[in-house]
Design an enzyme around this catalytic site. Structure first.
Site, PDB file in Angstrom:
ATOM      1  CG  ASP A 212      40.218  58.347  30.594  1.00 42.42           C
ATOM      2  OD1 ASP A 212      39.048  58.477  30.964  1.00 42.42           O
ATOM      3  OD2 ASP A 212      40.906  57.334  30.848  1.00 42.42           O
ATOM      4  CD  GLU A 248      37.824  61.224  34.503  1.00 38.68           C
ATOM      5  OE1 GLU A 248      38.837  60.619  34.138  1.00 38.68           O
ATOM      6  OE2 GLU A 248      36.843  60.652  35.033  1.00 38.68           O
TER       7      GLU A 248
HETATM    8  C1  QV4 Z   1      38.096  44.501  36.863  1.00 36.56           C
HETATM    9  C2  QV4 Z   1      38.355  44.618  38.365  1.00 36.56           C
HETATM   10  C3  QV4 Z   1      39.820  44.903  38.620  1.00 36.56           C
HETATM   11  C4  QV4 Z   1      40.645  43.819  37.990  1.00 36.56           C
HETATM   12  C5  QV4 Z   1      40.378  43.812  36.495  1.00 36.56           C
HETATM   13  C6  QV4 Z   1      41.147  42.718  35.809  1.00 36.56           C
HETATM   14  O1  QV4 Z   1      37.582  45.707  38.874  1.00 36.56           O
HETATM   15  O2  QV4 Z   1      40.053  44.954  40.039  1.00 36.56           O
HETATM   16  O3  QV4 Z   1      42.008  44.061  38.240  1.00 36.56           O
HETATM   17  O4  QV4 Z   1      38.982  43.576  36.237  1.00 36.56           O
HETATM   18  O5  QV4 Z   1      41.138  42.992  34.395  1.00 36.56           O
HETATM   19  C7  QV4 Z   1      36.332  47.927  33.302  1.00 36.56           C
HETATM   20  C8  QV4 Z   1      35.486  47.100  34.259  1.00 36.56           C
HETATM   21  C9  QV4 Z   1      36.269  46.759  35.519  1.00 36.56           C
HETATM   22  C10 QV4 Z   1      37.553  46.034  35.127  1.00 36.56           C
HETATM   23  C11 QV4 Z   1      38.344  46.982  34.200  1.00 36.56           C
HETATM   24  C12 QV4 Z   1      39.667  46.357  33.743  1.00 36.56           C
HETATM   25  O6  QV4 Z   1      34.333  47.850  34.614  1.00 36.56           O
HETATM   26  O7  QV4 Z   1      35.477  45.918  36.350  1.00 36.56           O
HETATM   27  O8  QV4 Z   1      38.335  45.789  36.306  1.00 36.56           O
HETATM   28  O9  QV4 Z   1      37.565  47.291  33.031  1.00 36.56           O
HETATM   29  O10 QV4 Z   1      39.414  45.163  33.098  1.00 36.56           O
HETATM   30  C13 QV4 Z   1      35.625  53.056  32.410  1.00 36.56           C
HETATM   31  C14 QV4 Z   1      34.635  52.347  33.344  1.00 36.56           C
HETATM   32  C15 QV4 Z   1      35.298  51.237  34.122  1.00 36.56           C
HETATM   33  C16 QV4 Z   1      36.022  50.303  33.170  1.00 36.56           C
HETATM   34  C17 QV4 Z   1      37.084  51.143  32.450  1.00 36.56           C
HETATM   35  C18 QV4 Z   1      37.948  50.303  31.517  1.00 36.56           C
HETATM   36  O11 QV4 Z   1      34.099  53.295  34.251  1.00 36.56           O
HETATM   37  O12 QV4 Z   1      34.303  50.502  34.829  1.00 36.56           O
HETATM   38  O13 QV4 Z   1      36.630  49.215  33.888  1.00 36.56           O
HETATM   39  O14 QV4 Z   1      36.411  52.131  31.659  1.00 36.56           O
HETATM   40  O15 QV4 Z   1      37.150  49.605  30.609  1.00 36.56           O
HETATM   41  C19 QV4 Z   1      37.856  56.918  38.954  1.00 36.56           C
HETATM   42  C20 QV4 Z   1      38.929  57.624  38.129  1.00 36.56           C
HETATM   43  C21 QV4 Z   1      38.353  58.272  36.897  1.00 36.56           C
HETATM   44  C22 QV4 Z   1      37.522  57.267  36.106  1.00 36.56           C
HETATM   45  C23 QV4 Z   1      36.433  56.717  37.038  1.00 36.56           C
HETATM   46  C24 QV4 Z   1      35.558  55.708  36.321  1.00 36.56           C
HETATM   47  O16 QV4 Z   1      39.564  58.625  38.921  1.00 36.56           O
HETATM   48  O17 QV4 Z   1      39.405  58.754  36.070  1.00 36.56           O
HETATM   49  O18 QV4 Z   1      37.039  56.080  38.153  1.00 36.56           O
HETATM   50  N1  QV4 Z   1      36.946  57.889  34.912  1.00 36.56           N
HETATM   51  C25 QV4 Z   1      37.622  57.688  33.638  1.00 36.56           C
HETATM   52  C26 QV4 Z   1      36.630  57.498  32.500  1.00 36.56           C
HETATM   53  C27 QV4 Z   1      35.932  56.156  32.677  1.00 36.56           C
HETATM   54  C28 QV4 Z   1      36.940  55.027  32.484  1.00 36.56           C
HETATM   55  C29 QV4 Z   1      38.263  55.368  33.025  1.00 36.56           C
HETATM   56  C30 QV4 Z   1      38.562  56.566  33.586  1.00 36.56           C
HETATM   57  C31 QV4 Z   1      39.340  54.398  32.743  1.00 36.56           C
HETATM   58  O19 QV4 Z   1      35.697  58.542  32.507  1.00 36.56           O
HETATM   59  O20 QV4 Z   1      34.860  55.990  31.755  1.00 36.56           O
HETATM   60  O21 QV4 Z   1      36.475  53.856  33.196  1.00 36.56           O
HETATM   61  O22 QV4 Z   1      39.821  54.767  31.445  1.00 36.56           O
HETATM   62  O23 QV4 Z   1      37.066  57.865  39.597  1.00 36.56           O
END
Ligand code: QV4
Ligand code: CA
Length: 511
Positions: A212, A248
């Site tokens: 991931d 990824e």
């Molecule tokens: C929010 C604010 C931040 C703030 C934070 C404070 O946005 O600015 O600092 O609160 O805590 C969730 C929420 C998001 C929150 C974050 C942390 O949606 O609003 O930040 O948690 O609390 C998944 C979801 C995200 C989720 C994350 C963790 O998509 O929305 O964030 O899980 O729960 C890029 C990357 C790529 C990534 C993609 C989504 O290059 O690698 O974005 N894809 C992978 C996974 C994806 C996962 C993550 C990475 C993180 O496939 O499912 O994100 O592990 O393109």
């Protein structure tokens, strides 16, 4: 002797690109958010008999419990520890699943969330799946243990501590991705903790890992972790087998980081694939299926033996991650089946089929405000996957992998394994056809008028069952029949208003 050494070296260097599926099984399915008990059952009752090679499972490690919004699917991307304890089940249930799936030749690939721990701003407490304590302020995770020293904060050069620009490779790796506490993977201590977690899974019997957020880790740090990994469990894999690795890395072009930086570690997810195929099938921007003649590297994708390909994934089927509006999903069923059918028929890449759950989409200003909704559940407890008499799934599970058109194309890909792309035909618009050596052939009509033409299939003479409109059962075709003559030619007619405007035949569906 020297030849043996050479062969073994070649074998080893191929290893982290090799999914180690049983011979002849050429696709995996992402059973997103499924419980371990249900995956074990699905391996035995469906995936093995239907020739699926393996399953990508949701992160099995302990994550934070988010209650606002209520239990979002993405809470599983916020680790609290590496204990095998999650909404999908316990370690015992995980072990049971890996054993039962391996015993029927279906591999397990783990979604490894190793770039970060939970989000900042989650306070402190034991609001985690197994009750492990965490403190997101001073970055304490005693169940690992990790302390503040094990995070990148000192390295990140941006004011916010978060990623502010994807044009600066250093901050993409060293700063927080959407507020997620970023681990210091240059430290041997952190690398060892991660490797211990992955080795625990390898010893249980998993065949490999999705890494991931790989873009957010330095390729060299990833390599340092991979070098610490055990060989696969010899109970199911030949001695010296290395874990299959797919990273990824979202690279649609135009950023500082490119996916080729990660080729040395394993395969990479090719996000251009789904984005472009969706645009072509939707016929947006003047795209047409005739242009698919040089699909693959010809479209600027990574080399086929470095590519993990898919039409949609758990992020972009709900507007997260990359691919944008062109991404086709189960919500667009007719076009989706064409896209998945094309992917599984074409030789490019190692293919992954998505298997989803339904959720109550609610678009406001073009964005689904319900994109966070987690799996079907009873007050947070994930529901079981029930199977209906017609073999579809109940309880809100979509089970795309069980759709006749998709499951039969998984079999098509197995029959076509190793066979060259051949006999391409197109009408200059959206009617195309191609074969795989002398084993299989597929025809699409995505124009607004009917297709009626005679094509060279490359197949032996005989009567074939179309595996899109039906099946070959007890020597009969339940759908369309195709008659291939001694010259390999066959007549195809496909109405543009057909339920599924494509026909696929192969030698295992021949009467
Ligand atoms: C929010 C604010 C931040 C703030 C934070 C404070 O946005 O600015 O600092 O609160 O805590 C969730 C929420 C998001 C929150 C974050 C942390 O949606 O609003 O930040 O948690 O609390 C998944 C979801 C995200 C989720 C994350 C963790 O998509 O929305 O964030 O899980 O729960 C890029 C990357 C790529 C990534 C993609 C989504 O290059 O690698 O974005 N894809 C992978 C996974 C994806 C996962 C993550 C990475 C993180 O496939 O499912 O994100 O592990 O393109
Ligand atoms: Ca990072």
């Amino acid at each position: 002797m020297r030849l043996l050494l050479l062969l073994s070296a070649v074998g080893l260097c191929w290893a982290q690109y090799d999914p180690h599926t049983q011979y002849g099984r050429t696709s995996i399915v992402h059973l997103f958010e499924w419980r371990w008990v249900d995956i074990a059952l699905e391996c035995e009752r469906y995936l093995a008999p239907r020739g699926f090679g393996g399953v990508q499972v949701s992160p099995p490690n302990e994550n934070i419990i988010i209650t606002n919004p209520f239990r979002p699917w993405w809470e599983r991307y916020q680790p609290i520890s590496y204990k095998i304890c999650s909404r999908s089940g316990s370690e015992d249930e995980f072990r049971n699943m890996v054993t039962r799936c391996n015993n029927v030749g279906v591999r397990i690939y783990v979604d490894a969330v190793i770039n970060h721990m939970c989000g900042e701003g989650n306070g402190a407490g034991t609001n985690s799946i197994c009750g492990s304590y965490y403190n997101s302020h001073n970055r304490e995770f005693p169940a690992v243990p990790y302390s503040g020293w094990d995070f990148n904060d000192g390295k990140c050069k941006t004011g916010s501590g978060g990623i502010e620009s994807y044009n600066d490779a250093a901050q993409v790796r060293d700063c927080r991705l959407t507020g997620l506490l970023d681990l210091a993977l240059e430290k041997d201590y952190v690398r060892t903790k991660i490797a211990d977690y992955m080795n625990h899974l390898i010893d249980i019997g998993v065949a490999g890992f999705r890494l991931d957020a790989a873009k957010h880790m330095w390729p060299g740090d990833i390599k340092a972790v991979l070098d610490k990994l055990h060989n696969l469990n010899t109970k199911w894999f030949s001695a010296g087998s290395r874990p299959f690795i797919f990273q990824e890395v979202i690279d649609l072009g135009g950023e500082a980081i490119t996916s080729s930086e990660y080729f040395g570690n394993g395969r990479v997810t090719e996000f251009k694939y789904g984005a472009k195929l969706g645009t072509v099938i939707r016929r947006w921007n003047g795209e047409k299926m005739a242009y698919l003649k040089n699909w693959g590297e010809g479209w600027g994708f990574v080399p086929t033996d470095r590519a993990l390909v898919f039409v949609d994934n758990h992020d972009n089927q709900r507007g997260h991650g990359a691919g944008g509006a062109s991404i086709l999903t189960f919500w667009d069923a007719r076009m989706y089946k064409m896209a998945v059918g094309f992917m599984l028929a074409h030789p490019y890449g190692f293919t992954r089929v998505m298997s989803s759950y339904r959720w109550d989409r609610n678009f406001q200003n073009g964005k689904d405000v319900n994109d966070w909704i987690g799996p079907p559940n009873n007050n947070g407890a994930t529901k079981e996957v029930t199977i209906n008499p017609d073999t579809t799934c109940g309880n809100g599970w979509v089970c795309e992998h069980r759709w006749r058109q998709i499951r039969n194309m998984v079999a098509f890909r197995n029959v076509a394994n190793g066979q060259p792309f051949a006999n391409w035909w197109d009408n200059g618009s959206n009617q195309v056809a191609f074969g795989r050596g002398n084993k299989a052939f597929i025809v699409f009509n995505n124009d607004d008028w009917s297709l009626s033409t005679t094509l060279q299939t490359g197949l032996p003479a005989g009567t074939y069952c179309d595996v899109i409109s039906g099946d070959k059962i007890d020597g009969y075709c339940t759908g369309i029949k195709v008659y291939v003559g001694g010259d390999g030619k066959a007549q195809f007619s496909i109405s543009n208003s057909a339920e599924d405007p494509f026909i696929a035949i192969h030698v295992d569906a021949k009467l």
